[in-house]
Write a protein that holds these residues in place. Structure first.
Motif, PDB file in Angstrom:
ATOM      1  N   GLN A 182       2.306   4.276   5.349  1.00  0.00           N
ATOM      2  CA  GLN A 182       2.094   4.024   4.023  1.00  0.00           C
ATOM      3  C   GLN A 182       2.225   2.351   4.050  1.00  0.00           C
ATOM      4  N   LEU A 183       0.950   1.659   3.925  1.00  0.00           N
ATOM      5  CA  LEU A 183       1.079   0.455   3.985  1.00  0.00           C
ATOM      6  C   LEU A 183       1.414  -0.223   2.857  1.00  0.00           C
ATOM      7  N   VAL A 184       0.704   0.090   1.762  1.00  0.00           N
ATOM      8  CA  VAL A 184       1.067  -0.526   0.348  1.00  0.00           C
ATOM      9  C   VAL A 184       1.571   0.616  -0.589  1.00  0.00           C
ATOM     10  N   THR A 185       2.470   0.415  -1.374  1.00  0.00           N
ATOM     11  CA  THR A 185       2.871   1.537  -2.656  1.00  0.00           C
ATOM     12  C   THR A 185       3.165   0.748  -3.550  1.00  0.00           C
ATOM     13  N   SER A 186       3.033   1.338  -4.639  1.00  0.00           N
ATOM     14  CA  SER A 186       3.347   0.667  -6.053  1.00  0.00           C
ATOM     15  C   SER A 186       4.748   0.991  -6.399  1.00  0.00           C
ATOM     16  N   LYS A 187       5.643   0.089  -6.805  1.00  0.00           N
ATOM     17  CA  LYS A 187       7.148   0.327  -7.129  1.00  0.00           C
ATOM     18  C   LYS A 187       7.366  -0.082  -8.497  1.00  0.00           C
ATOM     19  N   GLU A 188       8.399   0.417  -9.075  1.00  0.00           N
ATOM     20  CA  GLU A 188       8.891   0.242 -10.203  1.00  0.00           C
ATOM     21  C   GLU A 188       7.654   0.568 -11.459  1.00  0.00           C
ATOM     22  N   VAL A 189       6.727   1.437 -11.092  1.00  0.00           N
ATOM     23  CA  VAL A 189       5.641   1.698 -12.174  1.00  0.00           C
ATOM     24  C   VAL A 189       6.024   3.007 -13.019  1.00  0.00           C
ATOM     25  N   SER A 190       6.108   3.121 -14.112  1.00  0.00           N
ATOM     26  CA  SER A 190       6.485   3.946 -15.239  1.00  0.00           C
ATOM     27  C   SER A 190       5.032   4.655 -16.021  1.00  0.00           C
ATOM     28  N   LYS A 191       5.195   5.192 -17.020  1.00  0.00           N
ATOM     29  CA  LYS A 191       4.112   5.579 -17.889  1.00  0.00           C
ATOM     30  C   LYS A 191       3.935   4.721 -18.732  1.00  0.00           C
ATOM     31  N   ASP A 192       5.044   3.787 -19.070  1.00  0.00           N
ATOM     32  CA  ASP A 192       5.004   2.725 -20.216  1.00  0.00           C
ATOM     33  C   ASP A 192       4.420   1.404 -19.488  1.00  0.00           C
ATOM     34  N   VAL A 193       4.680   1.405 -18.187  1.00  0.00           N
ATOM     35  CA  VAL A 193       4.231  -0.104 -17.442  1.00  0.00           C
ATOM     36  C   VAL A 193       3.400   0.174 -16.448  1.00  0.00           C
ATOM     37  N   ASN A 194       2.297  -0.489 -16.503  1.00  0.00           N
ATOM     38  CA  ASN A 194       1.355  -0.319 -15.414  1.00  0.00           C
ATOM     39  C   ASN A 194       1.742  -1.148 -14.252  1.00  0.00           C
TER      40      ASN A 194
ATOM     41  N   TYR B  60       3.998  -3.273   7.656  1.00  0.00           N
ATOM     42  CA  TYR B  60       3.215  -3.624   8.675  1.00  0.00           C
ATOM     43  C   TYR B  60       3.167  -2.603   9.714  1.00  0.00           C
ATOM     44  N   ASP B  61       2.037  -1.955   9.995  1.00  0.00           N
ATOM     45  CA  ASP B  61       1.850  -0.899  10.908  1.00  0.00           C
ATOM     46  C   ASP B  61       0.769  -1.265  12.082  1.00  0.00           C
ATOM     47  N   ALA B  62       1.416  -1.553  13.135  1.00  0.00           N
ATOM     48  CA  ALA B  62       0.628  -2.281  14.477  1.00  0.00           C
ATOM     49  C   ALA B  62      -0.486  -1.344  14.823  1.00  0.00           C
ATOM     50  N   GLN B  63      -0.528  -0.013  14.840  1.00  0.00           N
ATOM     51  CA  GLN B  63      -1.624   0.795  15.380  1.00  0.00           C
ATOM     52  C   GLN B  63      -2.936   0.712  14.324  1.00  0.00           C
ATOM     53  N   THR B  64      -2.333   0.655  13.010  1.00  0.00           N
ATOM     54  CA  THR B  64      -3.590   0.364  12.029  1.00  0.00           C
ATOM     55  C   THR B  64      -4.207  -0.753  11.950  1.00  0.00           C
ATOM     56  N   VAL B  65      -3.414  -1.970  12.379  1.00  0.00           N
ATOM     57  CA  VAL B  65      -4.084  -3.272  12.547  1.00  0.00           C
ATOM     58  C   VAL B  65      -5.050  -3.256  13.659  1.00  0.00           C
ATOM     59  N   ILE B  66      -4.614  -2.705  14.852  1.00  0.00           N
ATOM     60  CA  ILE B  66      -5.294  -2.718  15.983  1.00  0.00           C
ATOM     61  C   ILE B  66      -6.750  -1.863  15.692  1.00  0.00           C
ATOM     62  N   GLU B  67      -6.549  -0.828  15.037  1.00  0.00           N
ATOM     63  CA  GLU B  67      -7.716  -0.099  14.991  1.00  0.00           C
ATOM     64  C   GLU B  67      -8.671  -0.785  13.552  1.00  0.00           C
ATOM     65  N   ILE B  68      -7.968  -1.370  12.736  1.00  0.00           N
ATOM     66  CA  ILE B  68      -8.845  -2.000  11.610  1.00  0.00           C
ATOM     67  C   ILE B  68      -9.614  -3.140  12.525  1.00  0.00           C
ATOM     68  N   VAL B  69      -8.887  -4.093  13.402  1.00  0.00           N
ATOM     69  CA  VAL B  69      -9.563  -5.091  14.034  1.00  0.00           C
ATOM     70  C   VAL B  69     -10.723  -4.462  14.933  1.00  0.00           C
ATOM     71  N   ASN B  70     -10.623  -3.403  15.620  1.00  0.00           N
ATOM     72  CA  ASN B  70     -11.548  -2.721  16.520  1.00  0.00           C
ATOM     73  C   ASN B  70     -12.942  -2.370  15.585  1.00  0.00           C
ATOM     74  N   VAL B  71     -12.574  -1.768  14.467  1.00  0.00           N
ATOM     75  CA  VAL B  71     -13.557  -1.422  13.519  1.00  0.00           C
ATOM     76  C   VAL B  71     -14.480  -2.667  13.201  1.00  0.00           C
ATOM     77  N   PHE B  72     -13.890  -3.944  12.649  1.00  0.00           N
ATOM     78  CA  PHE B  72     -14.707  -4.815  12.059  1.00  0.00           C
ATOM     79  C   PHE B  72     -15.007  -5.935  13.256  1.00  0.00           C
ATOM     80  N   LYS B  73     -14.857  -5.511  14.679  1.00  0.00           N
ATOM     81  CA  LYS B  73     -15.463  -6.550  15.688  1.00  0.00           C
ATOM     82  C   LYS B  73     -16.798  -6.590  15.663  1.00  0.00           C
TER      83      LYS B  73
ATOM     84  N   SER C  51       9.493  -2.465  16.014  1.00  0.00           N
ATOM     85  CA  SER C  51       8.558  -1.556  17.104  1.00  0.00           C
ATOM     86  C   SER C  51       7.272  -1.605  16.466  1.00  0.00           C
ATOM     87  N   GLY C  52       6.639  -2.104  15.516  1.00  0.00           N
ATOM     88  CA  GLY C  52       5.486  -2.009  14.969  1.00  0.00           C
ATOM     89  C   GLY C  52       5.081  -0.534  14.124  1.00  0.00           C
ATOM     90  N   LYS C  53       6.166   0.273  13.923  1.00  0.00           N
ATOM     91  CA  LYS C  53       5.901   1.495  13.306  1.00  0.00           C
ATOM     92  C   LYS C  53       7.189   1.705  12.449  1.00  0.00           C
TER      93      LYS C  53
END
Length: 665
Positions: free
Chosen positions: A549-561, A591-604, A660-662
């Motif tokens: 999970q590279l990005v997650t929202s924290k401290e979010v409740s029903k009253d606060v977006n 940061y996740d090393a394998q995801t970054v490697i795959e993203i760079v490969n896709v957008f090469k 370790s990148g993971k």
């Protein structure tokens, strides 16, 4: 009746630009009879020339066009418009064999269209100072049209096929739509026919199967027979239930419903001005955007190909039929030699030839005289002048044509002013006999809708129209209170998902529950936009049983977006000119090393592609322009004492970079 004539003229002009086999007499008879049904129309090869891209239509078909106009009860009954089975296949210009006659006609049509666009832009600019539209009449007329019109569009498929950009793997992309319908409803949003006078108008829009696809390594339908093309394009349209196999959708399919509520007379509400004039609500369950490596590579190659085709367009006439260089070296060397000889050496020599310059100058003079005659006579131009106009518009380039027209128009305007002053000097009594040289005659038709109808309609027809739309002449415009919200818009998106793939899913970003609310107060020239976002997550490439999970929202409740943004101009409290409020909660970024490697490969980008460099240069220019405009905007705000209320509260996000990148939390 005047409306029949107007509809005939508009449809003839519009359809004539796009349809080859248009039967104008049949169209006219159908309109006057109140029921137009046109079937199996063939679209012109230059149907997409206004897009100014190097493509041509190789197959164009419109299955059915229906227009039902109840002339006997025009203001009470519904006007129904239906478009069914619009299919289009487009190829790059390089795939279409060069035809000198067709290319010449298309070039002339494009030049005339550009001239018409320039003339229309000049007229609109001139008319800003000459006349102001009767906004009340226009608004009431548009409301009446919206109230009566029922629209249905079914089965649209527009497809681009390319075997030039990547010959080893031809690709295609396109847009499909299964159904778009707009209907009148009652206050409970049930479809109904409203004939009696109503104080509120309800319309509902249903959208089904709107999608954009991009198919790498695809079959080329344009090589098939017309009947087979039509059948395949119709079958391969996404619906709510069915998705065609082997289609890679970049966007959608989208299914949505929009509701429109019109309040034509807000002054009649109790209390007054308590309900907006326009309320538009759009709700969408999910919007999916997908991209894989093959699609991205095709996009980069296509950008390069389009650039090459645009640069190579002037040389198509010299291009040999052989597609491959192997075994045809002599033809291709001759092509290169001919391009330089004709377009560089001989062109320069011809342009500096005295006889050529003399004939060019004479043609410009003849065109100026003929165009002046066309403007001053305001009628049918003599054949000799028309021949000169046709020859010049075919021979001269756009720059010369626009400059000559501008000079002649200025001269005609100057002579007109001198003539008007001379008439005034003869005394007011001469005006009784010389006639009224009103500005209305100088203005183009279509400038003021009121003037159009006054010229074309009888007094009985005008009275009937005004009564139907509840309009009275010479009445003071309605004054809206500064606090009155005239337009409201509400957009709700439950889920926005962006997925990047290469064999497996590499990245998945999701935005949950997005809301956009818009309110406009026209009397105060005020606008308010509220944006809310509940949550934002990004998941990386799955590694065995682990999905980071590279990005997650924290401290979010029903009253606060997660995010709240308010932008407002000219707020009611009057304490500032603009107000901006931003409130953002923190994000956890890993940061996740394998995801970054795959993203760079896709957008090469492909090794042979230069599109990324071109895009970077364009982005740098845009950024430079943005900086300059921002600086000028701030300087303007300082000079004019513009007050901006800023309230920005952005909580600190935190980033985790595992050794370790993971990361497994």
């Amino acid at each position: 009746m005047v409306f029949e004539s107007i509809v005939v003229d508009v449809l003839n002009r519009f359809l004539g630009d796009y349809v080859e086999n248009l039967n104008r007499s049949q169209l006219k008879l159908g309109i006057w009879g109140g029921d137009v049904v046109l079937e199996n129309l063939i679209l012109k090869q230059n149907a997409l020339e206004e897009l100014n891209i190097p493509v041509q239509t190789v197959y164009g078909h419109l299955g059915k066009l229906v227009l039902k106009i109840p002339w006997k009860n025009l203001y009470g009954a519904s006007v129904e418009a239906t478009i069914e089975r619009l299919f289009l296949i487009v190829n790059p210009n390089a795939e279409v064999k060069y035809d000198a006659e067709k290319e010449e006609k298309m070039a002339l049509a494009a030049k005339q269209a550009e001239l018409a666009r320039v003339e229309e832009a000049k007229k609109r600019e001139a008319e800003k100072d000459q006349i102001k539209l009767d906004e009340t009449f226009v608004e009431k007329l548009v409301t009446q049209i919206i109230k009566n019109v029922q629209l249905k569009i079914m089965d649209i498929h527009i497809r681009y096929e390319d075997s030039i950009t990547n010959p080893k793997a031809p690709f295609s992309f396109g847009i499909t739509l299964h159904n778009l319908s707009v209907h009148t409803t009652d206050e409970n949003w049930k479809q109904a026919v409203i004939q009696e006078a109503v104080t509120k108008i309800f319309k509902i829009l249903n959208l089904e199967g709107l999608a954009i696809y991009w198919n790498p390594t695809t079959e080329l339908y344009s090589k098939s027979s017309p009947d087979e093309i039509k059948n395949r394009l119709q079958k391969e349209i996404a619906t709510k239930i069915v998705k065609p196999d082997n289609y890679h959708y970049a966007l959608g399919p989208i299914n949505a419903t929009a509701k429109l509520k019109l309040n034509p007379k807000p002054e009649g509400d109790t209390p007054k001005f308590c309900i907006p004039k326009v309320i538009l609500s759009l709700h969408m369950e999910q919007l999916a955007v997908n991209l894989n490596k093959a699609q991205y590579q095709d996009m980069m190659l296509l950008a390069d190909s389009m650039d090459r085709m645009s640069k190579g367009a002037p040389y198509r006439k010299y291009r040999p039929d052989a597609k491959s260089y192997k075994g045809h070296y002599k033809e291709w060397w001759n092509f290169a030699y001919k391009c330089i000889l004709e377009e560089e050496v001989l062109r320069r020599r011809r342009n500096w030839n005295w006889n050529h310059m003399l004939s060019h100058r004479q043609l410009c003079k003849d065109y100026a005289n003929a165009y002046q005659c066309k403007l001053t006579t305001k009628g049918k131009v003599a054949n000799e002048y028309q021949c000169v106009l046709d020859k010049a518009e075919k021979t001269l380039d756009l720059f010369n044509l626009v400059v000559i027209r501008q000079q002649i128009e200025s001269e005609v305007e100057r002579l007109g002013k001198l003539e008007a002053e001379a008439k005034k000097s003869r005394g007011w009594f001469s005006g009784w006999w010389s006639g009224a040289s009103s500005k209305d005659e100088e203005l183009s038709e279509g400038v003021a809708i009121m003037k159009q109808f006054e010229k074309a309609m009888t007094s009985e027809e005008k009275e009937k129209l005004f009564r139907a739309i509840d309009y009275q002449e010479n009445t003071a415009p309605l004054h809206l209170p500064s606090e009155y919200v005239a337009v409201e818009g509400h957009f709700r998106l439950e889920r926005l998902q962006l997925a990047v793939r290469h064999e497996v899913e590499v990245l998945r970003a999701c935005v949950e529950h997005v809301e956009v609310d818009l309110r406009q107060r026209p009397s105060a020239n005020a606008l308010r936009v509220d944006v809310q976002m509940e949550a934002f997550t990004v998941a990386g490439v799955r590694q065995d049983e682990f999905e980071p999970q590279l990005v997650t929202s924290k401290e979010v409740s029903k009253d606060v977006n997660l995010l709240n943004v308010i932008f407002e101009t000219n707020p009611l409290d009057g304490t500032c000119d603009q107000r901006v409020k931003v409130q953002a909660r923190p994000l956890q970024i890993i940061y996740d090393a394998q995801t970054v490697i795959e993203i760079v490969n896709v957008f090469k980008p492909p090794t042979e592609s230069t599109a990324l460099t071109t895009l970077q240069a364009a982005a740098e220019n845009k950024l430079s322009d943005l900086k300059e405009k921002s600086a000028l905007g701030m300087q303007y705000a300082v000079n004019h004492h513009t007050f901006i209320d800023l309230d920005i509260d952005i909580a600190s996000s935190y980033i985790i970079v595992p050794q370790s990148g993971k990361y497994k939390g």
